[in-house]
Enzyme design. Structure first.
Site, short mmCIF file in Angstrom:
data_model
loop_
_atom_site.label_atom_id
_atom_site.label_comp_id
_atom_site.label_asym_id
_atom_site.label_seq_id
_atom_site.Cartn_x
_atom_site.Cartn_y
_atom_site.Cartn_z
N LYS A 162 35.85 46.98 48.77
CA LYS A 162 35.98 45.64 49.34
C LYS A 162 35.93 45.61 50.74
CE LYS A 162 38.47 41.29 48.46
NZ LYS A 162 39.43 40.86 47.50
N CYS A 198 35.24 39.48 45.21
CA CYS A 198 36.08 38.41 45.53
C CYS A 198 36.10 37.75 46.94
CB CYS A 198 37.63 38.59 45.33
SG CYS A 198 38.66 37.18 44.87
N GLU A 230 38.02 41.21 38.87
CA GLU A 230 38.86 42.06 39.79
C GLU A 230 40.15 42.82 39.37
OE1 GLU A 230 39.84 41.75 44.76
OE2 GLU A 230 39.85 39.96 43.31
#
Length: 291
Positions: free
Chosen positions: A116, A153, A43
């Protein structure tokens, strides 16, 4: 094709964006030479993990997508016939920024991006200051070697995200990640946190019958107040660890996986067959009060 060689690049970063990009490209090339076909970077690999502070100056790290980084990576993907999964800080418009991962096919073609969805806000992880929540929904990408699902994540902690992505046809779930330990913590807390992080992702592999690939950064950042714990790993569709990287070293990992094993696990452990989709409507509520 069912057998595919997956490459993980676990590395440390500096404050120099171009230096990090060049380093990642060198690692991708090395992974390709070792036989990797799908290569995943961690990331926000072009910078230090800047979300440790709320600083307007950090918005200058963002770029358009497609843009300069995707152009450079596209050339590498085409040259080495590899799929590249690359996590970038996206500037969508003035004042609108996303934490975004792009997928480039083995011919260099830009297949699209995933923004995300789950954005954390914790001490030293002030992502809500920087990132607008994703609005593209969950995504799969049909590459030359496999159909991929990409989550990022904090998405790791949500079974809904992995379930939906798997139901869309993902054969492998990839999680580019930046997560670490506060150096002030005791070792028991460190172990508990890492085990929880890995366990929840392995559970996604089991529940959905797909391989899971998680790629984390490594090294000390934030004036050495944070040690990113590395520990990148690959799980088979029943949660077995095929490879786990170290907690403190840069690594390039190549692991062959066979996506056809999903059918075997799903047949013998038919969790998808036995889902009671008629009973799941309450999951759309924030909380269910008894009254």
């Amino acid at each position: 094709m069912s057998k595919v060689r997956v490459g993980l690049v676990q590395m440390s970063c500096t404050a120099n964006k171009q230096e990090n990009l060049n380093k990642a490209i060198d690692r991708v090339k090395e992974a390709a030479k070792k036989g990797a076909q799908i290569i995943c970077l961690q990331e926000l690999f072009t910078s230090l993990y800047f979300c440790d502070v709320e600083d307007y100056a950090n918005f200058s790290l963002a770029e358009s997508i497609p843009g300069p980084s995707t152009e450079m990576l596209s050339v590498v993907a085409k040259e080495h016939n590899v799929v590249i999964i690359a996590s970038l800080f996206e500037k969508r418009a003035q004042g609108i920024y996303h934490n975004t991962t792009v997928v480039l096919d083995a011919d260099g073609a830009y297949l699209g991006k995933y923004r995300k969805m789950h954005i954390p806000d914790d001490p030293a992880f002030y992502e809500k200051f920087y990132f607008t929540p994703g609005d593209l929904g969950y995504k799969v990408f049909k590459t030359k070697y496999a159909t991929l699902g990409v989550l990022i994540c904090w998405d790791q902690w949500y079974p809904e995200a992995s379930r939906i992505t798997a139901l869309m046809g993902a054969e492998i779930l990839f999680y580019p990640t930046a997560i670490g330990w506060a150096t002030s913590q005791d070792e028991a807390t460190n172990i508990e946190q890492y085990n929880a992080w890995q366990t929840i992702q392995r559970s996604h592999a089991v529940a959905n019958g797909v391989h899971v690939v998680s790629v984390n950064r490594v090294g000390f950042e934030q004036d050495e107040a944070m040690k990113f714990w590395g520990g990148s790993f690959i799980s088979n569709p029943f949660g077995t660890i095929l490879y786990q990287a170290s907690h403190d070293k840069e690594e390039i990992v190549i692991q062959e996986i066979d996506t056809s094993t999903s059918d075997t696990y799903r047949t013998h452990w038919p969790f998808l067959r036995d889902r009671r989709i008629d009973s799941y409507q309450p999951i759309t509520k924030r909380y269910i009060d008894e009254d």
